[in-house]
Design a protein around this motif. Structure first.
Motif, PDB file in Angstrom:
ATOM      1  N   GLU A 151       0.845  -1.191   0.000  1.00  0.00           N
ATOM      2  CA  GLU A 151       0.000   0.000   0.000  1.00  0.00           C
ATOM      3  C   GLU A 151       0.882   1.243   0.000  1.00  0.00           C
ATOM      4  N   TRP A 152       0.584   2.172  -0.911  1.00  0.00           N
ATOM      5  CA  TRP A 152       1.364   3.411  -1.002  1.00  0.00           C
ATOM      6  C   TRP A 152       0.420   4.576  -1.270  1.00  0.00           C
ATOM      7  N   LYS A 153       0.388   5.501  -0.310  1.00  0.00           N
ATOM      8  CA  LYS A 153      -0.430   6.710  -0.396  1.00  0.00           C
ATOM      9  C   LYS A 153      -1.907   6.378  -0.652  1.00  0.00           C
ATOM     10  N   GLY A 154      -2.394   5.393   0.111  1.00  0.00           N
ATOM     11  CA  GLY A 154      -3.800   5.048   0.075  1.00  0.00           C
ATOM     12  C   GLY A 154      -4.223   4.150  -1.054  1.00  0.00           C
ATOM     13  N   LYS A 155      -3.295   3.658  -1.862  1.00  0.00           N
ATOM     14  CA  LYS A 155      -3.626   2.781  -2.984  1.00  0.00           C
ATOM     15  C   LYS A 155      -2.828   1.478  -2.884  1.00  0.00           C
ATOM     16  N   ILE A 156      -3.444   0.385  -3.318  1.00  0.00           N
ATOM     17  CA  ILE A 156      -2.761  -0.907  -3.356  1.00  0.00           C
ATOM     18  C   ILE A 156      -1.976  -1.003  -4.655  1.00  0.00           C
ATOM     19  N   GLU A 157      -0.668  -1.174  -4.537  1.00  0.00           N
ATOM     20  CA  GLU A 157       0.226  -1.219  -5.701  1.00  0.00           C
ATOM     21  C   GLU A 157       0.766  -2.638  -5.880  1.00  0.00           C
ATOM     22  N   GLU A 158       1.093  -2.946  -7.125  1.00  0.00           N
ATOM     23  CA  GLU A 158       1.731  -4.224  -7.466  1.00  0.00           C
ATOM     24  C   GLU A 158       2.813  -3.967  -8.491  1.00  0.00           C
ATOM     25  N   ASP A 159       4.061  -4.291  -8.136  1.00  0.00           N
ATOM     26  CA  ASP A 159       5.201  -4.011  -9.011  1.00  0.00           C
ATOM     27  C   ASP A 159       6.105  -5.236  -9.108  1.00  0.00           C
ATOM     28  N   SER A 160       6.854  -5.286 -10.213  1.00  0.00           N
ATOM     29  CA  SER A 160       7.913  -6.274 -10.388  1.00  0.00           C
ATOM     30  C   SER A 160       9.232  -5.619  -9.995  1.00  0.00           C
ATOM     31  N   GLU A 161       9.949  -6.236  -9.068  1.00  0.00           N
ATOM     32  CA  GLU A 161      11.179  -5.634  -8.539  1.00  0.00           C
ATOM     33  C   GLU A 161      12.308  -6.648  -8.527  1.00  0.00           C
ATOM     34  N   VAL A 162      13.480  -6.160  -8.149  1.00  0.00           N
ATOM     35  CA  VAL A 162      14.678  -6.984  -7.978  1.00  0.00           C
ATOM     36  C   VAL A 162      15.075  -6.894  -6.509  1.00  0.00           C
ATOM     37  N   LEU A 163      15.285  -8.038  -5.879  1.00  0.00           N
ATOM     38  CA  LEU A 163      15.651  -8.082  -4.468  1.00  0.00           C
ATOM     39  C   LEU A 163      17.156  -8.258  -4.321  1.00  0.00           C
ATOM     40  N   MET A 164      17.751  -7.403  -3.494  1.00  0.00           N
ATOM     41  CA  MET A 164      19.181  -7.491  -3.183  1.00  0.00           C
ATOM     42  C   MET A 164      19.334  -8.116  -1.789  1.00  0.00           C
ATOM     43  N   MET A 165      20.153  -9.164  -1.698  1.00  0.00           N
ATOM     44  CA  MET A 165      20.485  -9.768  -0.410  1.00  0.00           C
ATOM     45  C   MET A 165      21.956  -9.480  -0.138  1.00  0.00           C
TER      46      MET A 165
END
Length: 222
Positions: A151-165
């Motif tokens: 949730e970002w600024k009152g909206k449900i978002e869905e994104d494709s990202e890259v995770l760094m470990m």
């Protein structure tokens, strides 16, 4: 003979002139076999060894005690440690457990794994290369094509990202966080870390060795 009187026989306190009948002796029945001797207090068979009487139950108990003797030292050690555990429970603190990594010289929690999400692989590679060059981390793994729902600024978002470990000493996590915030394109960058309690001792030692200069300075290298 006539004129000779037979001797009198006493019957029940009186005198009788009747002659006493002759009876032949007959052997009686054989004596019954002696019953098996029992222990008076337990009702169990006993065995005589010389002059000593040994209960068969005592024999079994002696045999069991010989078989269980090897298990007595561990049980005794657990019983000795029981008061300390009870005292710890009464004080509200859990009993101290030996650290599996203590024999290797590694201090549990001295190395952390930090996680950072990036919008794409290009940004993730740039940040990963920078933190390794600045010795803020020993190694960075990139996990592409993860799906983030938030949730970002009152909206449900869905994104494709890259995770760094990111593997780094725990003492460098604050400096690593400051650097990632300074170069990350997100308004609020995700930087979270978890302490490493156990692992391969040579690898954990390598993580600290590679980042040793940055740990000594405790500041972000220019």
């Amino acid at each position: 003979m006539r004129g000779v009187r037979a001797p009198a026989i006493l019957l029940g306190g009186g005198v009788s002139d009747r002659p006493r009948p002759f009876r032949f002796w007959k052997p009686g029945p054989p004596p019954a076999p002696e019953p098996q001797r029992l222990a008076p207090e337990e009702g169990l068979p006993v065995v005589f060894v010389g002059r000593h009487r040994i209960h068969r139950l005592s024999q079994a108990a002696l045999l069991l005690s010989l078989l269980w003797m090897p298990a007595l030292p561990p049980a005794a050690s657990r019983l000795l440690s029981l008061p300390r555990a009870l005292m710890s429970m009464a004080s509200g603190s859990p009993p101290a457990q030996p650290s599996p990594a203590s024999h290797s010289g590694y201090v549990p929690g001295s190395v952390s794994a930090a996680f950072v999400t990036c919008p794409n692989e290009k940004v993730a590679k740039e940040i990963a290369r920078a933190v390794v060059e600045k010795r803020l981390a020993a190694c960075v793994n990139l996990i592409p094509q993860i799906t983030s729902i938030y949730e970002w600024k009152g909206k449900i978002e869905e994104d494709s990202e890259v995770l760094m470990m990111i593997k780094t000493p725990s003492s460098l996590v604050p400096a690593l966080t400051d650097f990632v915030r300074s170069v990350h394109p997100y308004e609020v960058a995700e930087v979270i870390s978890l302490p490493v309690e156990q692992g391969n001792p040579p690898y954990l030692h390598w993580v600290r060795q590679v980042t040793e200069s940055a740990s000594d300075s405790s500041t972000v290298p220019p």
